[in-house]
Design a protein around this motif. Structure first.
Motif, PDB file in Angstrom:
ATOM      1  N   PHE A  74       0.823  -1.195   0.000  1.00  0.00           N
ATOM      2  CA  PHE A  74       0.000   0.000   0.000  1.00  0.00           C
ATOM      3  C   PHE A  74       0.866   1.257   0.000  1.00  0.00           C
ATOM      4  O   PHE A  74       1.914   1.297   0.646  1.00  0.00           O
ATOM      5  N   SER A  75       0.402   2.275  -0.675  1.00  0.00           N
ATOM      6  CA  SER A  75       1.103   3.556  -0.697  1.00  0.00           C
ATOM      7  C   SER A  75       0.743   4.360   0.550  1.00  0.00           C
ATOM      8  O   SER A  75      -0.268   4.092   1.207  1.00  0.00           O
ATOM      9  N   PRO A  76       1.550   5.373   0.883  1.00  0.00           N
ATOM     10  CA  PRO A  76       1.190   6.260   1.994  1.00  0.00           C
ATOM     11  C   PRO A  76      -0.174   6.926   1.792  1.00  0.00           C
ATOM     12  O   PRO A  76      -0.881   7.175   2.764  1.00  0.00           O
ATOM     13  N   ASP A  77      -0.564   7.184   0.531  1.00  0.00           N
ATOM     14  CA  ASP A  77      -1.876   7.780   0.274  1.00  0.00           C
ATOM     15  C   ASP A  77      -2.990   6.859   0.768  1.00  0.00           C
ATOM     16  O   ASP A  77      -3.957   7.311   1.380  1.00  0.00           O
ATOM     17  N   THR A  78      -2.850   5.577   0.514  1.00  0.00           N
ATOM     18  CA  THR A  78      -3.852   4.612   0.942  1.00  0.00           C
ATOM     19  C   THR A  78      -3.844   4.442   2.460  1.00  0.00           C
ATOM     20  O   THR A  78      -4.896   4.332   3.091  1.00  0.00           O
ATOM     21  N   LEU A  79      -2.656   4.429   3.045  1.00  0.00           N
ATOM     22  CA  LEU A  79      -2.517   4.212   4.486  1.00  0.00           C
ATOM     23  C   LEU A  79      -2.806   5.457   5.318  1.00  0.00           C
ATOM     24  O   LEU A  79      -2.978   5.367   6.527  1.00  0.00           O
ATOM     25  N   GLY A  80      -2.780   6.630   4.687  1.00  0.00           N
ATOM     26  CA  GLY A  80      -2.949   7.873   5.432  1.00  0.00           C
ATOM     27  C   GLY A  80      -1.658   8.336   6.090  1.00  0.00           C
ATOM     28  O   GLY A  80      -1.667   9.099   7.037  1.00  0.00           O
ATOM     29  N   GLY A  81      -0.522   7.885   5.589  1.00  0.00           N
ATOM     30  CA  GLY A  81       0.791   8.277   6.108  1.00  0.00           C
ATOM     31  C   GLY A  81       1.812   7.207   5.808  1.00  0.00           C
ATOM     32  O   GLY A  81       1.476   6.110   5.356  1.00  0.00           O
ATOM     33  N   SER A  82       3.059   7.535   6.049  1.00  0.00           N
ATOM     34  CA  SER A  82       4.158   6.615   5.772  1.00  0.00           C
ATOM     35  C   SER A  82       4.552   5.866   7.035  1.00  0.00           C
ATOM     36  O   SER A  82       4.457   6.413   8.137  1.00  0.00           O
ATOM     37  N   THR A  83       4.994   4.632   6.885  1.00  0.00           N
ATOM     38  CA  THR A  83       5.381   3.836   8.046  1.00  0.00           C
ATOM     39  C   THR A  83       6.880   3.868   8.320  1.00  0.00           C
ATOM     40  O   THR A  83       7.322   3.362   9.349  1.00  0.00           O
ATOM     41  N   ILE A  84       7.665   4.421   7.393  1.00  0.00           N
ATOM     42  CA  ILE A  84       9.116   4.495   7.589  1.00  0.00           C
ATOM     43  C   ILE A  84       9.627   5.855   7.147  1.00  0.00           C
ATOM     44  O   ILE A  84       8.937   6.609   6.464  1.00  0.00           O
ATOM     45  N   ARG A  85      10.858   6.139   7.536  1.00  0.00           N
ATOM     46  CA  ARG A  85      11.589   7.302   7.018  1.00  0.00           C
ATOM     47  C   ARG A  85      12.788   6.752   6.262  1.00  0.00           C
ATOM     48  O   ARG A  85      13.494   5.880   6.754  1.00  0.00           O
ATOM     49  N   MET A  86      13.029   7.279   5.083  1.00  0.00           N
ATOM     50  CA  MET A  86      14.192   6.891   4.298  1.00  0.00           C
ATOM     51  C   MET A  86      15.333   7.827   4.693  1.00  0.00           C
ATOM     52  O   MET A  86      15.198   9.046   4.554  1.00  0.00           O
ATOM     53  N   GLY A  87      16.425   7.280   5.197  1.00  0.00           N
ATOM     54  CA  GLY A  87      17.601   8.084   5.531  1.00  0.00           C
ATOM     55  C   GLY A  87      18.551   8.074   4.349  1.00  0.00           C
ATOM     56  O   GLY A  87      18.949   7.008   3.884  1.00  0.00           O
ATOM     57  N   LEU A  88      18.876   9.244   3.854  1.00  0.00           N
ATOM     58  CA  LEU A  88      19.773   9.366   2.704  1.00  0.00           C
ATOM     59  C   LEU A  88      20.987  10.183   3.130  1.00  0.00           C
ATOM     60  O   LEU A  88      20.880  11.380   3.388  1.00  0.00           O
ATOM     61  N   VAL A  89      22.135   9.514   3.251  1.00  0.00           N
ATOM     62  CA  VAL A  89      23.371  10.154   3.693  1.00  0.00           C
ATOM     63  C   VAL A  89      24.120  10.632   2.454  1.00  0.00           C
ATOM     64  O   VAL A  89      24.452   9.826   1.574  1.00  0.00           O
ATOM     65  N   VAL A  90      24.362  11.938   2.387  1.00  0.00           N
ATOM     66  CA  VAL A  90      24.989  12.559   1.216  1.00  0.00           C
ATOM     67  C   VAL A  90      26.021  13.590   1.673  1.00  0.00           C
ATOM     68  O   VAL A  90      25.968  14.059   2.802  1.00  0.00           O
ATOM     69  N   PRO A  91      26.950  13.966   0.786  1.00  0.00           N
ATOM     70  CA  PRO A  91      27.958  14.961   1.172  1.00  0.00           C
ATOM     71  C   PRO A  91      27.372  16.351   1.437  1.00  0.00           C
ATOM     72  O   PRO A  91      27.873  17.081   2.277  1.00  0.00           O
ATOM     73  N   ASP A  92      26.298  16.733   0.722  1.00  0.00           N
ATOM     74  CA  ASP A  92      25.723  18.071   0.842  1.00  0.00           C
ATOM     75  C   ASP A  92      24.219  17.982   1.097  1.00  0.00           C
ATOM     76  O   ASP A  92      23.408  18.136   0.176  1.00  0.00           O
ATOM     77  N   PRO A  93      23.819  17.710   2.338  1.00  0.00           N
ATOM     78  CA  PRO A  93      22.390  17.582   2.610  1.00  0.00           C
ATOM     79  C   PRO A  93      21.612  18.872   2.365  1.00  0.00           C
ATOM     80  O   PRO A  93      20.471  18.820   1.917  1.00  0.00           O
ATOM     81  N   ASP A  94      22.238  20.018   2.617  1.00  0.00           N
ATOM     82  CA  ASP A  94      21.555  21.299   2.390  1.00  0.00           C
ATOM     83  C   ASP A  94      21.169  21.441   0.915  1.00  0.00           C
ATOM     84  O   ASP A  94      20.034  21.777   0.579  1.00  0.00           O
ATOM     85  N   GLY A  95      22.132  21.190   0.042  1.00  0.00           N
ATOM     86  CA  GLY A  95      21.898  21.339  -1.394  1.00  0.00           C
ATOM     87  C   GLY A  95      20.876  20.346  -1.916  1.00  0.00           C
ATOM     88  O   GLY A  95      20.000  20.695  -2.718  1.00  0.00           O
ATOM     89  N   LEU A  96      20.966  19.080  -1.467  1.00  0.00           N
ATOM     90  CA  LEU A  96      20.035  18.072  -1.966  1.00  0.00           C
ATOM     91  C   LEU A  96      18.624  18.314  -1.447  1.00  0.00           C
ATOM     92  O   LEU A  96      17.650  18.125  -2.173  1.00  0.00           O
ATOM     93  N   ALA A  97      18.491  18.758  -0.211  1.00  0.00           N
ATOM     94  CA  ALA A  97      17.159  19.072   0.327  1.00  0.00           C
ATOM     95  C   ALA A  97      16.529  20.214  -0.465  1.00  0.00           C
ATOM     96  O   ALA A  97      15.340  20.160  -0.812  1.00  0.00           O
ATOM     97  N   LYS A  98      17.304  21.222  -0.791  1.00  0.00           N
ATOM     98  CA  LYS A  98      16.787  22.344  -1.603  1.00  0.00           C
ATOM     99  C   LYS A  98      16.374  21.856  -2.983  1.00  0.00           C
ATOM    100  O   LYS A  98      15.348  22.273  -3.525  1.00  0.00           O
ATOM    101  N   GLN A  99      17.169  20.979  -3.572  1.00  0.00           N
ATOM    102  CA  GLN A  99      16.859  20.423  -4.895  1.00  0.00           C
ATOM    103  C   GLN A  99      15.545  19.636  -4.836  1.00  0.00           C
ATOM    104  O   GLN A  99      14.709  19.742  -5.738  1.00  0.00           O
ATOM    105  N   ALA A 100      15.350  18.855  -3.771  1.00  0.00           N
ATOM    106  CA  ALA A 100      14.126  18.068  -3.629  1.00  0.00           C
ATOM    107  C   ALA A 100      12.904  18.966  -3.458  1.00  0.00           C
ATOM    108  O   ALA A 100      11.848  18.717  -4.062  1.00  0.00           O
ATOM    109  N   VAL A 101      13.035  20.019  -2.669  1.00  0.00           N
ATOM    110  CA  VAL A 101      11.924  20.953  -2.478  1.00  0.00           C
ATOM    111  C   VAL A 101      11.601  21.658  -3.794  1.00  0.00           C
ATOM    112  O   VAL A 101      10.426  21.807  -4.167  1.00  0.00           O
ATOM    113  N   ALA A 102      12.621  22.039  -4.539  1.00  0.00           N
ATOM    114  CA  ALA A 102      12.397  22.678  -5.841  1.00  0.00           C
ATOM    115  C   ALA A 102      11.687  21.731  -6.813  1.00  0.00           C
ATOM    116  O   ALA A 102      10.939  22.181  -7.690  1.00  0.00           O
TER     117      ALA A 102
END
Length: 137
Positions: A74-102
């Motif tokens: 089931f997707s989070p849409d069907t469940l009404g939320g997500s059951t996990i958090r995906m941790g993504l370790v990267v050299p530049d979290p600030d830049g990647l977070a901005k890219q994802a928001v954009a």
């Protein structure tokens, strides 16, 4: 029945290969490409348009698949939320977070130094999955 031969050679290490269940897998693949510069390693589309794809973010692999309630995926849409958090370790979290928001993600909290030794922020992708984008301090 013929025995399937195991072709693993050398040092083999276990790893996780998470599958993110979503509604509209094709759109999810496009989002992850824009948000995280993900590379599509393979993508299968069934006659009804359902997708199963393996993606890589700088060598970290994960699957994206359209939800399939008949298999209890089931997707989070069907469940009404997500059951996990995906941790993504990267050299530049600030830049990647901005890219994802954009690309269309929602910022849950901004990237900042955390008292547990990570520079970390959280976003929610348009398909309901939460991602903690971080690096160790």
């Amino acid at each position: 029945m013929k025995q399937i031969e195991n072709h693993v050679k050398g040092d083999f290490k276990a790893s996780f290969l998470p599958t993110l269940s979503v509604r509209n897998g094709a759109a999810a693949v496009e989002f992850y490409k824009k948000a995280f510069s993900a590379e599509v390693l393979f993508c299968l589309t069934d006659p009804d348009g359902g997708v199963v794809a393996e993606l890589s973010i700088d060598g970290v692999h994960f699957l994206v698949a359209d939800e399939s309630p008949e298999h209890e995926n089931f997707s989070p849409d069907t469940l009404g939320g997500s059951t996990i958090r995906m941790g993504l370790v990267v050299p530049d979290p600030d830049g990647l977070a901005k890219q994802a928001v954009a690309a269309g993600a929602k910022e849950i909290y901004p990237v900042a130094d955390q008292n547990y030794g990570y520079r970390l922020g959280r976003i929610k992708d348009p398909f309901g999955h939460h991602w903690e984008i971080c690096r160790k301090l």
